[in-house]
Design an enzyme around this catalytic site. Structure first.
Site, PDB file in Angstrom:
ATOM      1  N   VAL A   8      -7.261   2.494   2.641  1.00 27.69           N
ATOM      2  CA  VAL A   8      -6.114   3.057   3.338  1.00 27.69           C
ATOM      3  C   VAL A   8      -4.976   3.125   2.325  1.00 27.69           C
ATOM      4  O   VAL A   8      -4.998   2.447   1.298  1.00 27.69           O
ATOM      5  CB  VAL A   8      -5.704   2.228   4.583  1.00 27.69           C
ATOM      6  CG1 VAL A   8      -6.751   2.360   5.685  1.00 27.69           C
ATOM      7  CG2 VAL A   8      -5.458   0.777   4.244  1.00 27.69           C
ATOM      8  N   SER A   9      -3.973   3.947   2.617  1.00 24.87           N
ATOM      9  CA  SER A   9      -2.925   4.219   1.632  1.00 24.87           C
ATOM     10  C   SER A   9      -1.880   3.124   1.505  1.00 24.87           C
ATOM     11  O   SER A   9      -1.258   2.994   0.465  1.00 24.87           O
ATOM     12  CB  SER A   9      -2.231   5.545   1.968  1.00 24.87           C
ATOM     13  OG  SER A   9      -3.171   6.586   1.919  1.00 24.87           O
ATOM     14  N   THR A  10      -1.644   2.369   2.574  1.00 30.04           N
ATOM     15  CA  THR A  10      -0.594   1.355   2.531  1.00 30.04           C
ATOM     16  C   THR A  10      -1.064   0.060   3.170  1.00 30.04           C
ATOM     17  O   THR A  10      -2.048   0.042   3.912  1.00 30.04           O
ATOM     18  CB  THR A  10       0.681   1.809   3.284  1.00 30.04           C
ATOM     19  OG1 THR A  10       0.393   1.834   4.687  1.00 30.04           O
ATOM     20  CG2 THR A  10       1.148   3.187   2.826  1.00 30.04           C
TER      21      THR A  10
END
Length: 182
Positions: A8-10
Site C-alpha cells: 500500500v502507498s502509505t
C-alpha cells in the site's frame, strides 16, 4: 513455492485485504510494505521478495498497480523473474499468469492500461489543483520547514547545502525558501 508481495502507498492504508487474498491462494511466504510505488527501485521489500524467489517458484500479487506503476517497471521485473525461471501471477487482473502465452499477451496489455490510468489520474489531479489555484483556495502542501530558521541560518553565514544537511532536507528546498535572498 508461492511467494507473494503486498503493498500500500502509505502507513495509513491497510494491507489486510491483500494479505487475505494471497493467503487464500496458498502463498507460503508474503513480503509486504507500506511505501509509495512509483518506482520499483525504492522498495526494499520488493527487492527482498524478488531475491528470495528461486527457479520454479511463482511470484503472486493481488493487483498490478500494487506491484508496478509503469509498464517499463513491470516488464523489467517480469523479465528478471522469467530469466530466473520464476512465474508471475496477478490475481485480480484476469488471473494473469506469465507461464502461459495468453498470460504474456495480457501482461503487455494490462501494463499499458495501468500506466495509462496513472497518467490520467495525475492529469485529473493537476487539473483539480490548477482550478483550485485559480479560485484561490489551493494552499499547497503543509510547510515542513520553518522559513525563519532557514533564513536565520543563512544570515549567520551558513551555506545553503550546509543548511540542508542541518535541517535534513534537500538543497533545493533551502534554495526555494531563500528565493532571491542569496
Amino acid at each position: 513455492m508461492l511467494v507473494g508481495y503486498a503493498r500500500v502507498s502509505t502507513t495509513h492504508q491497510s494491507l489486510d485485504v491483500q494479505m487475505e487474498q494471497l493467503a487464500a491462494h496458498g502463498v507460503e511466504k508474503i513480503f509486504q510494505e507500506q511505501i509509495s510505488g512509483k518506482s520499483a527501485s525504492n522498495r526494499p521489500h520488493l527487492k527482498a521478495a524478488l531475491d528470495f524467489c528461486r527457479e520454479g517458484d511463482t511470484f503472486l500479487v493481488t493487483r498490478l498497480d500494487r506491484f508496478a506503476r509503469s509498464a517499463q517497471d513491470l516488464h523489467n521485473i517480469v523479465a528478471a523473474l522469467t530469466a530466473k525461471g520464476i512465474g508471475f501471477r496477478c490475481l485480480q487482473q484476469g488471473g494473469l499468469d506469465t507461464t502461459t502465452s495468453h498470460g504474456k499477451l495480457m501482461l503487455g496489455i494490462l501494463a499499458a492500461v495501468a500506466e495509462f490510468e496513472l497518467d490520467i489520474r495525475q492529469e485529473r489531479q493537476r487539473e483539480g489543483i490548477d482550478k483550485a489555484k485559480a479560485r484561490g483556495v489551493y494552499q499547497g502542501g503543509k510547510q515542513r520547514f520553518d522559513p525563519a530558521i532557514v533564513q536565520n541560518l543563512y544570515n549567520e553565514g551558513m551555506k545553503p547545502r550546509a543548511i540542508a544537511r542541518e535541517i535534513q532536507c534537500s538543497p533545493a528546498t533551502v534554495y526555494r525558501i531563500l528565493g532571491n535572498n542569496f
